[in-house]
Design an enzyme around this catalytic site. Structure first.
Site, PDB file in Angstrom:
ATOM      1  N   LYS A 172       0.865  -1.184   0.000  1.00 35.43           N
ATOM      2  CA  LYS A 172       0.000   0.000   0.000  1.00 35.43           C
ATOM      3  C   LYS A 172       0.898   1.230   0.000  1.00 35.43           C
ATOM      4  CE  LYS A 172      -1.499   3.001   2.757  1.00 35.43           C
ATOM      5  NZ  LYS A 172      -1.525   4.203   1.908  1.00 35.43           N
ATOM      6  N   GLU A 246      10.342   1.999   9.898  1.00 37.64           N
ATOM      7  CA  GLU A 246      11.292   3.064   9.542  1.00 37.64           C
ATOM      8  C   GLU A 246      10.533   4.364   9.764  1.00 37.64           C
ATOM      9  OE1 GLU A 246      14.336   2.474   8.799  1.00 37.64           O
ATOM     10  OE2 GLU A 246      14.261   0.335   8.336  1.00 37.64           O
ATOM     11  N   CYS A 280      13.646  11.702   5.826  1.00 41.62           N
ATOM     12  CA  CYS A 280      13.639  11.301   7.238  1.00 41.62           C
ATOM     13  C   CYS A 280      15.008  11.462   7.879  1.00 41.62           C
ATOM     14  CB  CYS A 280      13.169   9.868   7.353  1.00 41.62           C
ATOM     15  SG  CYS A 280      14.066   8.779   6.241  1.00 41.62           S
ATOM     16  N   GLU A 380       9.846  17.026  14.159  1.00 42.52           N
ATOM     17  CA  GLU A 380      10.302  16.765  12.795  1.00 42.52           C
ATOM     18  C   GLU A 380       9.492  17.689  11.883  1.00 42.52           C
ATOM     19  OE1 GLU A 380       9.194  13.011  10.940  1.00 42.52           O
ATOM     20  OE2 GLU A 380      11.187  12.892  10.083  1.00 42.52           O
TER      21      GLU A 380
HETATM   22  P1  NAD Z   1       2.465   8.792   7.255  1.00 42.36           P
HETATM   23  O1  NAD Z   1       2.811   8.023   8.454  1.00 42.36           O
HETATM   24  O2  NAD Z   1       1.353   9.760   7.333  1.00 42.36           O
HETATM   25  O3  NAD Z   1       2.095   7.805   6.063  1.00 42.36           O
HETATM   26  C1  NAD Z   1       2.947   6.747   5.666  1.00 42.36           C
HETATM   27  C2  NAD Z   1       2.103   5.651   5.078  1.00 42.36           C
HETATM   28  O4  NAD Z   1       1.296   5.077   6.104  1.00 42.36           O
HETATM   29  C3  NAD Z   1       1.137   6.112   3.998  1.00 42.36           C
HETATM   30  O5  NAD Z   1       1.001   5.080   3.056  1.00 42.36           O
HETATM   31  C4  NAD Z   1      -0.165   6.285   4.785  1.00 42.36           C
HETATM   32  O6  NAD Z   1      -1.318   6.162   3.990  1.00 42.36           O
HETATM   33  C5  NAD Z   1      -0.081   5.154   5.786  1.00 42.36           C
HETATM   34  N1  NAD Z   1      -0.771   5.381   7.036  1.00 42.36           N
HETATM   35  C6  NAD Z   1      -1.041   6.550   7.648  1.00 42.36           C
HETATM   36  N2  NAD Z   1      -1.645   6.328   8.834  1.00 42.36           N
HETATM   37  C7  NAD Z   1      -1.726   4.975   8.974  1.00 42.36           C
HETATM   38  C8  NAD Z   1      -2.242   4.126   9.988  1.00 42.36           C
HETATM   39  N3  NAD Z   1      -2.759   4.621  11.093  1.00 42.36           N
HETATM   40  N4  NAD Z   1      -2.167   2.793   9.792  1.00 42.36           N
HETATM   41  C9  NAD Z   1      -1.623   2.271   8.678  1.00 42.36           C
HETATM   42  N5  NAD Z   1      -1.131   3.030   7.677  1.00 42.36           N
HETATM   43  C10 NAD Z   1      -1.180   4.370   7.829  1.00 42.36           C
HETATM   44  O7  NAD Z   1       3.816   9.484   6.783  1.00 42.36           O
HETATM   45  P2  NAD Z   1       4.056  10.396   5.511  1.00 42.36           P
HETATM   46  O8  NAD Z   1       3.515  11.749   5.809  1.00 42.36           O
HETATM   47  O9  NAD Z   1       3.606   9.721   4.262  1.00 42.36           O
HETATM   48  O10 NAD Z   1       5.657  10.435   5.482  1.00 42.36           O
HETATM   49  C11 NAD Z   1       6.390  11.271   6.284  1.00 42.36           C
HETATM   50  C12 NAD Z   1       6.933  10.549   7.489  1.00 42.36           C
HETATM   51  O11 NAD Z   1       7.638   9.379   7.100  1.00 42.36           O
HETATM   52  C13 NAD Z   1       7.950  11.364   8.256  1.00 42.36           C
HETATM   53  O12 NAD Z   1       7.715  11.267   9.625  1.00 42.36           O
HETATM   54  C14 NAD Z   1       9.281  10.713   7.895  1.00 42.36           C
HETATM   55  O13 NAD Z   1      10.295  10.874   8.819  1.00 42.36           O
HETATM   56  C15 NAD Z   1       8.889   9.301   7.756  1.00 42.36           C
HETATM   57  N6  NAD Z   1       9.867   8.599   6.931  1.00 42.36           N
HETATM   58  C16 NAD Z   1      10.722   7.724   7.530  1.00 42.36           C
HETATM   59  C17 NAD Z   1      11.691   7.070   6.785  1.00 42.36           C
HETATM   60  C18 NAD Z   1      12.655   6.129   7.417  1.00 42.36           C
HETATM   61  O14 NAD Z   1      13.202   5.305   6.711  1.00 42.36           O
HETATM   62  N7  NAD Z   1      12.891   6.201   8.693  1.00 42.36           N
HETATM   63  C19 NAD Z   1      11.769   7.287   5.431  1.00 42.36           C
HETATM   64  C20 NAD Z   1      10.892   8.184   4.859  1.00 42.36           C
HETATM   65  C21 NAD Z   1       9.924   8.820   5.623  1.00 42.36           C
END
Ligand code: NAD
Length: 476
Positions: A172, A246, A280, A380
């Protein structure tokens, strides 16, 4: 070539309509116009995808190393052919400048297939420990949930490793970057990934939650925010699946006293602003000796003001918009908090950069004299906002760097390499870069503490998707 379509899902080797029609608009971050639609799936679509992945698992798990090597090779070749399209797709949907989206973002995705191929060639699936044989076997069906900020990189590092391990999967991707995922699905299809091995269901959090809780899924690999990562782990707990996370970062970049300040500040600012600050592992807290604060701020101001912000489709653009209106508003609020709490605004600030009155553009912003308790030192931001903080001595620098619940990355600059290494070892983070060495796709990627669990990339990525079996009494 037909246009990419995010209104269908790829399940059991074919493109299918969602079980229930529910669409969301895809908004161009540069133009704020509707550029397409994405289907938002439901638990019923996840059920179908998991069933297909389960049916495919026994067969795919039995494939030979050679078959999987050939598969990875074919995927990498197709990826190479569609490389430019990959860069263009990401640039249009999440706003990264075309030069960066192509070279780094598309390049990272392809790199994971090549690295998985290289690692798989001599991966040890079996070893002797004492009188026993220890066998590593594919864990089963992997549920993958990915964000929008490095979309091809995050999808490909999971998919390449799972294919190498012999797992089947349900992905997803982010609802903000679904076309990148659709393009990857097309590549996998063309490469002859057997039906049911890779399945794609678009959607929002509801689909991610259904994947997390699904009893037919054996392992979750989640990349995204800490908030969502916690929710995923909680929903996965009743079925006792392995959960790789991650998550977020607030990484410190320690500039030691002996550093070439001009060079180190310049590199630190540029890396912080790369991808509009939406990485990130971005070095968002720059730690400088207190005595060098004024000079560091002067250099950072000049670097920030020289950044070319604008239309991501232009070849000379260095910084595009951030991904969405919600992200733009959140960043504005955090810049306001920095000003309100007394950080010194060196350059940038709230509002759009001059001359850009449409699109989610943010001014490259630098704050100096930031203290550890300030909101901009803790949250962040995920935007082009740098916090420069002063430290008294080496121990103080390490203390400030570690004074955060996240522990994803760290950076150290110094001429004395032995000292830089000593400092690097004291940083409680999963990845520490000395003197801006380039990223290494074979090195493990992941974080300490609230930045996550588990590691991706290279050998460590494949290990995430393997179970360990001890076979005793078969002294063969
Ligand atoms: P997000 O957590 O809002 O969404 C990430 C994914 O999870 C999306 O596909 C979203 O639809 C899904 N999602 C959201 N809420 C969910 C839930 N409750 N249950 C299951 N799935 C859910 O994050 P984002 O805004 O897309 O990305 C930014 C964040 O990602 C930042 O905090 C960044 O640091 C982190 N990030 C981490 C890494 C890493 O490797 N550590 C890499 C890239 C991004």
């Amino acid at each position: 070539m037909a246009e990419l379509d995010a209104t269908k899902f790829y399940i059991d080797g074919t493109w299918v309509a969602p079980a229930e029609p529910r669409l969301a608009d895809l908004i161009s971050p540069a133009a704020e116009t509707v550029r397409g639609q994405v289907a938002l799936g439901s638990a019923r679509d996840v059920d179908k995808a998991v069933a297909a992945a389960r049916r495919a698992f026994d067969g795919f798990a039995q494939t030979s190393r050679e078959e999987r090597l050939q598969l990875l090779e074919r995927i990498a070749a197709i990826y190479k052919r569609r490389f430019t399209e990959m860069g263009q797709t990401m640039s249009a949907e999440m706003g990264a400048p075309i030069s960066f989206a192509t070279r780094f973002q598309a390049g990272a995705g392809m790199g994971h297939f090549r690295v998985a191929h290289e690692v798989l060639k001599d991966f040890h699936f079996e070893e002797k420990i004492g009188a026993s044989t220890v066998v590593r076997e594919p864990i089963g069906v992997v549920g993958m949930i990915t964000p929008w900020n490095w979309p091809a990189n995050q999808i490909c590092c999971k998919v390449a490793a799972a294919l190498a391990a012999g797992c089947t999967m349900v992905l997803k991707p982010s609802e903000l970057a679904p076309l990148t995922a659709a393009l990857i699905a097309e590549m996998l299809h063309e490469a002859g990934v057997p039906k049911g091995v890779f399945n794609l269901v678009h959607g929002d959090a509801a689909v991610g939650q259904a994947i997390a809780a699904h009893p037919g899924i054996d392992c979750i690999s989640f990349t995204g925010s800490t908030r969502a990562g916690i929710d995923v782990a909680q929903r996965a707990a009743p079925t006792v699946k392995r959960v790789g996370q991650e998550l977020g970062g607030k990484s410190a970049n320690i500039l030691l006293e002996d550093v070439d300040l001009e060079k180190a500040v310049t590199e630190g600012v540029k890396l912080c602003f790369r991808n509009s600050g939406q990485s990130c592992n971005a070095p968002t807290r720059m730690l400088v000796p207190k005595s060098q604060m004024a000079e560091a701020a002067r250099i950072a101001k000049a670097v920030a003001e020289a950044v070319k912000v604008g239309d991501p489709s232009r070849a000379d653009t260095e910084m595009g918009p951030v991904v969405s209106a919600a992200q733009w508003t959140k960043i504005q609020g955090l810049i306001e908090a920095g000003i309100r709490e007394g950080a010194e605004l060196v350059t940038g600030g709230t509002g759009r950069p001059q001359g850009l009155d449409k699109g989610y553009y943010v001014k490259p912003t630098v704050f100096a004299n930031v203290t550890p308790a300030m909101t901009i030192a803790r949250e962040e931001i995920f935007g082009p906002v740098l916090a420069i903080m002063g430290y008294a001595d080496e121990a103080d620098a390490v203390r400030i760097a570690n004074d955060h619940p996240f522990g994803l990355a760290g950076y150290v600059h110094g001429r004395d390499l032995a000292r830089a290494h000593r400092v690097a070892r004291q940083i409680r983070a999963g990845m520490v870069t000395i003197n801006m060495a380039p990223a290494d796709p074979k090195a493990p990627f992941g974080g300490y503490r609230q930045s996550g669990n588990g590691r991706e990339w290279g050998r460590f990525g494949i290990e995430e998707y393997l179970e360990v079996k001890a076979v005793m009494g078969a002294a063969a």
